[in-house]
Structure formats: structure tokens, C-alpha cells
Design a protein around this motif. Structure first.
Motif, mmCIF file in Angstrom:
data_model
loop_
_atom_site.group_PDB
_atom_site.id
_atom_site.type_symbol
_atom_site.label_atom_id
_atom_site.label_comp_id
_atom_site.label_asym_id
_atom_site.label_seq_id
_atom_site.Cartn_x
_atom_site.Cartn_y
_atom_site.Cartn_z
ATOM 1 N N LEU A 74 -30.690 -7.137 46.838
ATOM 2 C CA LEU A 74 -29.256 -6.881 46.857
ATOM 3 C C LEU A 74 -28.447 -8.090 46.386
ATOM 4 O O LEU A 74 -27.406 -7.937 45.735
ATOM 5 C CB LEU A 74 -28.819 -6.438 48.251
ATOM 6 N N THR A 75 -28.927 -9.307 46.676
ATOM 7 C CA THR A 75 -28.258 -10.511 46.180
ATOM 8 C C THR A 75 -28.328 -10.561 44.662
ATOM 9 O O THR A 75 -27.329 -10.837 43.996
ATOM 10 C CB THR A 75 -28.890 -11.775 46.795
ATOM 11 N N ALA A 76 -29.509 -10.296 44.113
ATOM 12 C CA ALA A 76 -29.668 -10.295 42.651
ATOM 13 C C ALA A 76 -28.779 -9.238 42.011
ATOM 14 O O ALA A 76 -28.108 -9.503 41.007
ATOM 15 C CB ALA A 76 -31.131 -10.066 42.284
ATOM 16 N N ALA A 77 -28.732 -8.040 42.595
ATOM 17 C CA ALA A 77 -27.898 -6.963 42.048
ATOM 18 C C ALA A 77 -26.417 -7.318 42.111
ATOM 19 O O ALA A 77 -25.671 -7.087 41.159
ATOM 20 C CB ALA A 77 -28.167 -5.662 42.805
ATOM 21 N N ALA A 78 -25.991 -7.899 43.224
ATOM 22 C CA ALA A 78 -24.576 -8.268 43.370
ATOM 23 C C ALA A 78 -24.190 -9.360 42.384
ATOM 24 O O ALA A 78 -23.129 -9.303 41.766
ATOM 25 C CB ALA A 78 -24.290 -8.721 44.796
ATOM 26 N N ASN A 79 -25.059 -10.349 42.205
ATOM 27 C CA ASN A 79 -24.764 -11.413 41.250
ATOM 28 C C ASN A 79 -24.795 -10.904 39.812
ATOM 29 O O ASN A 79 -24.002 -11.344 38.988
ATOM 30 C CB ASN A 79 -25.717 -12.596 41.440
ATOM 31 N N ASP A 80 -25.705 -9.978 39.511
ATOM 32 C CA ASP A 80 -25.717 -9.371 38.179
ATOM 33 C C ASP A 80 -24.397 -8.649 37.920
ATOM 34 O O ASP A 80 -23.796 -8.785 36.858
ATOM 35 C CB ASP A 80 -26.861 -8.372 38.042
ATOM 36 N N ALA B 94 -29.150 -11.606 55.537
ATOM 37 C CA ALA B 94 -27.850 -11.067 55.150
ATOM 38 C C ALA B 94 -27.529 -11.551 53.746
ATOM 39 O O ALA B 94 -28.085 -12.536 53.269
ATOM 40 C CB ALA B 94 -26.765 -11.524 56.114
ATOM 41 N N VAL B 95 -26.621 -10.823 53.097
ATOM 42 C CA VAL B 95 -26.080 -11.260 51.812
ATOM 43 C C VAL B 95 -24.664 -11.734 52.085
ATOM 44 O O VAL B 95 -23.853 -10.995 52.649
ATOM 45 C CB VAL B 95 -26.100 -10.123 50.771
ATOM 46 N N PHE B 96 -24.393 -12.969 51.722
ATOM 47 C CA PHE B 96 -23.115 -13.617 52.013
ATOM 48 C C PHE B 96 -22.315 -13.755 50.730
ATOM 49 O O PHE B 96 -22.838 -14.166 49.693
ATOM 50 C CB PHE B 96 -23.394 -14.995 52.623
ATOM 51 N N ASP B 97 -21.042 -13.380 50.768
ATOM 52 C CA ASP B 97 -20.123 -13.500 49.632
ATOM 53 C C ASP B 97 -19.395 -14.837 49.766
ATOM 54 O O ASP B 97 -18.571 -15.020 50.658
ATOM 55 C CB ASP B 97 -19.139 -12.339 49.652
ATOM 56 N N ALA C 250 -17.187 -16.097 47.877
ATOM 57 C CA ALA C 250 -15.783 -16.063 47.447
ATOM 58 C C ALA C 250 -14.839 -15.821 48.614
ATOM 59 O O ALA C 250 -13.770 -16.418 48.687
ATOM 60 C CB ALA C 250 -15.574 -15.001 46.372
ATOM 61 N N ASN C 251 -15.232 -14.935 49.529
ATOM 62 C CA ASN C 251 -14.352 -14.660 50.668
ATOM 63 C C ASN C 251 -14.953 -15.124 51.999
ATOM 64 O O ASN C 251 -14.385 -14.866 53.056
ATOM 65 C CB ASN C 251 -13.967 -13.180 50.724
ATOM 66 N N GLU C 252 -16.113 -15.794 51.931
ATOM 67 C CA GLU C 252 -16.767 -16.376 53.108
ATOM 68 C C GLU C 252 -17.038 -15.361 54.212
ATOM 69 O O GLU C 252 -16.849 -15.624 55.393
ATOM 70 C CB GLU C 252 -15.978 -17.580 53.618
ATOM 71 N N GLU C 253 -17.530 -14.187 53.798
ATOM 72 C CA GLU C 253 -17.882 -13.112 54.721
ATOM 73 C C GLU C 253 -19.151 -12.431 54.230
ATOM 74 O O GLU C 253 -19.509 -12.569 53.061
ATOM 75 C CB GLU C 253 -16.760 -12.073 54.791
ATOM 76 N N PRO C 254 -19.830 -11.671 55.102
ATOM 77 C CA PRO C 254 -20.965 -10.893 54.613
ATOM 78 C C PRO C 254 -20.506 -9.931 53.514
ATOM 79 O O PRO C 254 -19.405 -9.381 53.575
ATOM 80 C CB PRO C 254 -21.440 -10.122 55.851
ATOM 81 N N ALA C 255 -21.358 -9.759 52.519
ATOM 82 C CA ALA C 255 -21.031 -8.848 51.421
ATOM 83 C C ALA C 255 -21.129 -7.401 51.892
ATOM 84 O O ALA C 255 -21.795 -7.095 52.886
ATOM 85 C CB ALA C 255 -21.992 -9.086 50.254
ATOM 86 N N GLU C 256 -20.463 -6.525 51.163
ATOM 87 C CA GLU C 256 -20.520 -5.092 51.427
ATOM 88 C C GLU C 256 -20.957 -4.382 50.166
ATOM 89 O O GLU C 256 -20.635 -4.799 49.054
ATOM 90 C CB GLU C 256 -19.155 -4.554 51.840
ATOM 91 N N PHE C 257 -21.708 -3.293 50.351
ATOM 92 C CA PHE C 257 -22.134 -2.468 49.224
ATOM 93 C C PHE C 257 -22.144 -1.024 49.671
ATOM 94 O O PHE C 257 -22.771 -0.689 50.686
ATOM 95 C CB PHE C 257 -23.523 -2.886 48.743
ATOM 96 N N ALA C 258 -21.443 -0.179 48.953
ATOM 97 C CA ALA C 258 -21.374 1.257 49.248
ATOM 98 C C ALA C 258 -20.992 1.517 50.710
ATOM 99 O O ALA C 258 -21.558 2.377 51.376
ATOM 100 C CB ALA C 258 -22.692 1.934 48.897
ATOM 101 N N GLY C 259 -20.037 0.736 51.218
ATOM 102 C CA GLY C 259 -19.556 0.923 52.575
ATOM 103 C C GLY C 259 -20.447 0.338 53.654
ATOM 104 O O GLY C 259 -20.174 0.493 54.838
ATOM 105 N N ARG C 260 -21.518 -0.363 53.241
ATOM 106 C CA ARG C 260 -22.455 -0.961 54.206
ATOM 107 C C ARG C 260 -22.317 -2.475 54.173
ATOM 108 O O ARG C 260 -22.363 -3.085 53.109
ATOM 109 C CB ARG C 260 -23.883 -0.572 53.836
ATOM 110 N N VAL C 261 -22.157 -3.082 55.338
ATOM 111 C CA VAL C 261 -22.154 -4.537 55.435
ATOM 112 C C VAL C 261 -23.608 -4.984 55.336
ATOM 113 O O VAL C 261 -24.474 -4.462 56.030
ATOM 114 C CB VAL C 261 -21.526 -5.009 56.763
ATOM 115 N N LEU C 262 -23.869 -5.941 54.462
ATOM 116 C CA LEU C 262 -25.244 -6.332 54.161
ATOM 117 C C LEU C 262 -25.766 -7.391 55.131
ATOM 118 O O LEU C 262 -25.941 -8.562 54.804
ATOM 119 C CB LEU C 262 -25.340 -6.818 52.713
ATOM 120 N N ILE C 263 -26.033 -6.934 56.356
ATOM 121 C CA ILE C 263 -26.619 -7.771 57.403
ATOM 122 C C ILE C 263 -27.804 -7.016 57.989
ATOM 123 O O ILE C 263 -27.931 -5.802 57.800
ATOM 124 C CB ILE C 263 -25.595 -8.122 58.511
#
Length: 64
Positions: free
Chosen positions: A42-48, A14-17, A19-32
Motif C-alpha cells: 500500500l505504501t508503494a501504491a500510494a507513492n506511485d 501502518a502507512v503514514f502520510d 504531508a499531513n502527519e496522520e495515518p494514510a487512508e485508502f478507499a475509506g479505510r485508515v491504513l493501520i
């Protein structure tokens, strides 16, 4: 680093955010339920996008 890839107890990733201590979301999809490759990409893209890239010279996330 705001977003981190973590391995879930089920063995998937999973990709974990942090900042809000929850799984990250991208384009309406929870990243688990991701493969390791998907989680890394996806982690690299989100951090970029967030402006906080933290990857070493070998392309690995520091601390993992």
C-alpha cells in the motif's frame, strides 16, 4: 517520499502520510493494523499515485 510504512508499538504496521502527519487512508479505510506485506504494497501504491516512488533496486524502501 510522501508515504512511509511504519511498525506500530503493537507489532502491526501502518502507512503514514508525511504531508499531513496522520495515518494514510485508502478507499475509506485508515491504513493501520496491517501486515508488513500489506503496508509495503500500500505504501508503494500510494507513492506511485502521488508520483514519488523511492525504492531501491532490491525492492526495499530506502532508509528502512
Amino acid at each position: 517520499m510522501r508515504f512511509v510504512a511504519i511498525q506500530e508499538p503493537t507489532g502491526s504496521w501502518a502507512v503514514f502520510d508525511t504531508a499531513n502527519e496522520e495515518p494514510a487512508e485508502f478507499a475509506g479505510r485508515v491504513l493501520i493494523g496491517l501486515t508488513p506485506h500489506e503496508a509495503w504494497r500500500l505504501t508503494a501504491a500510494a507513492n506511485d499515485e502521488a508520483g514519488c516512488r523511492d525504492i531501491d533496486a532490491q525492492g526495499s524502501f530506502r532508509g528502512q
